[in-house]
Design a protein around this motif. Structure first.
Motif, short mmCIF file in Angstrom:
data_model
loop_
_atom_site.label_atom_id
_atom_site.label_comp_id
_atom_site.label_asym_id
_atom_site.label_seq_id
_atom_site.Cartn_x
_atom_site.Cartn_y
_atom_site.Cartn_z
N THR A 7 -5.86 -27.18 -35.68
CA THR A 7 -6.36 -26.49 -34.49
C THR A 7 -7.39 -27.36 -33.79
O THR A 7 -8.30 -27.89 -34.43
N ASP A 58 -6.41 -16.78 -35.05
CA ASP A 58 -5.06 -16.82 -35.64
C ASP A 58 -4.62 -18.26 -35.86
O ASP A 58 -3.99 -18.59 -36.88
N SER A 59 -4.92 -19.13 -34.90
CA SER A 59 -4.54 -20.54 -35.02
C SER A 59 -5.23 -21.19 -36.22
O SER A 59 -4.59 -21.91 -37.00
N ARG A 61 -6.47 -19.66 -38.86
CA ARG A 61 -5.95 -19.06 -40.10
C ARG A 61 -4.58 -19.64 -40.45
O ARG A 61 -4.26 -19.84 -41.62
N ARG A 62 -3.81 -19.95 -39.44
CA ARG A 62 -2.47 -20.50 -39.65
C ARG A 62 -2.53 -21.96 -40.13
O ARG A 62 -1.83 -22.36 -41.04
N ASN A 63 -3.41 -22.73 -39.49
CA ASN A 63 -3.47 -24.18 -39.78
C ASN A 63 -4.47 -24.56 -40.85
O ASN A 63 -4.42 -25.67 -41.38
N LYS A 64 -5.42 -23.67 -41.14
CA LYS A 64 -6.45 -23.86 -42.17
C LYS A 64 -7.57 -24.82 -41.77
O LYS A 64 -8.67 -24.75 -42.32
N TYR A 254 -10.61 -21.95 -45.24
CA TYR A 254 -10.58 -22.62 -43.94
C TYR A 254 -11.75 -23.59 -43.82
O TYR A 254 -12.76 -23.46 -44.50
#
Length: 333
Positions: A7, A58-59, A61-64, A254
């Motif tokens: 992100t 959300d981005s 959380r998705r990409n870490k 994260y």
């Protein structure tokens, strides 16, 4: 080649300029980064009604992993700080700020190499406060065993991973015997598990003096939130200021890497501010990803550009643009 989806949050003010320079360098490092660009901060409030839209979280959380520029917290909104909100929502409990002397960055000190590890979620800095009548105010300092255990253990693990020799717990347990006393007690207990790393503790005021008198005697410092906010800036002052001070906010799941300086709105779009703090945050990110070789190559390139002195921004005595400095470092790679 391994691929990384990361992100990227350009930020406000000078954020897009320093992020652009960092992206030039990190792309040149050639480790397979694919950027997921999302916007946050003051500039998105009109569209989303908040400086921290859900799709940004959300981005991450998705990409870490995220790399972000500085964000402006607008006055008069529900946010005390966009950065603090980000840390809370993602439980980024560890703030890591290295302070390392750089060639050609003139300061009163040489060979400074300190890492400040700051607890990020509790203590006075959490801002739990209220008025007591009209003429008094009260702020609540909360230190928990769980919070202390995870930040101290993080500091020791980080020290071990970075090949460091010593961890210093910073506190005021001589006065705040319950809160800082708990933090110190936890630090002493956990230190026993890391026999390969020297441990000491210092009272925060004495540690402040030590930082400016003999910084070479300090290595990794771990401390509660408010002390970390203050001492990390002192350490940044030893190496040339916030323009060369990288940072990271790391949790169990994260990690967000960012320069610690502000957004400097008066320089928006001028492509003139020092991008080193952001590029160095990118170096921290590469290490976090396990790309140590790439991180070392970027550091070598930074040192070469600084030593040559041809592409330095105004604060370093030069006239180069942010992007020009980024391109010069990328070319060294």
């Amino acid at each position: 080649m391994k691929k990384y989806k990361i992100t990227l949050i350009p930020g406000d003010g000078t954020g897009p300029d320093v992020i652009r320079a960092a992206r030039i360098v990190l792309d040149a490092a050639n480790v397979g980064i694919e950027w997921d660009v999302v916007d946050a901060g003051e500039g998105v409030i009109e569209e989303y009604g908040t400086p921290l839209p859900d799709h940004v979280l959300d981005s991450i959380r998705r990409n870490k992993i995220a790399l972000k520029g500085p964000l402006t917290t607008p006055i008069g909104t529900g946010f005390r700080s966009v950065n603090v909100a980000l840390r809370k929502k993602l439980d980024l409990f560890a703030n890591v700020r290295p302070a390392r002397s750089l060639p050609a960055v003139k300061t009163r000190y040489e060979d400074v190499d300190i890492i400040v590890v700051r607890e990020n979620t509790e203590d006075l800095y959490a801002g739990i406060e209220h008025m007591v009548g009209k003429d008094a105010a009260e702020s609540i300092k909360i230190i928990t065993r769980a919070g202390s255990e995870r930040i101290v253990r993080f500091a020791f693990e980080y020290a071990r991973r970075e090949g460091r020799k010593k961890v210093t717990a910073v506190h005021k347990a001589n006065i705040m015997k319950c809160t800082d006393g708990l933090f110190l007690d936890v630090a002493r207990q956990i230190a026993k598990e890391y026999t390969d790393i020297e441990f000491e503790d210092r009272i925060v005021d004495a540690c402040s003096m030590k930082i400016v008198q003999r910084p070479e005697e300090l290595d990794v410092l771990v401390m509660p939130n408010l002390y970390g906010d203050i001492l990390s800036d002192i350490c940044a002052g030893l190496i040339g200021g916030l323009g060369v001070a990288p940072g990271a906010n790391i949790g169990t799941d994260y990690a967000v890497f960012e320069p610690v300086h502000g957004s400097a709105p008066k320089y928006t779009g001028m492509d003139k501010v020092n991008p080193l703090a952001t590029i160095l945050s990118g170096v921290m990110m590469l290490k976090h990803l396990g790309e140590k070789d790439a991180a070392d190559r970027v550091m070598k390139a930074i040192d070469e550009v600084l030593t040559e002195g041809k592409y330095l921004t105004y604060d370093l005595g030069g006239s180069a643009k942010s992007s020009e400095m980024g391109k010069a470092i990328a070319e060294k790679l």
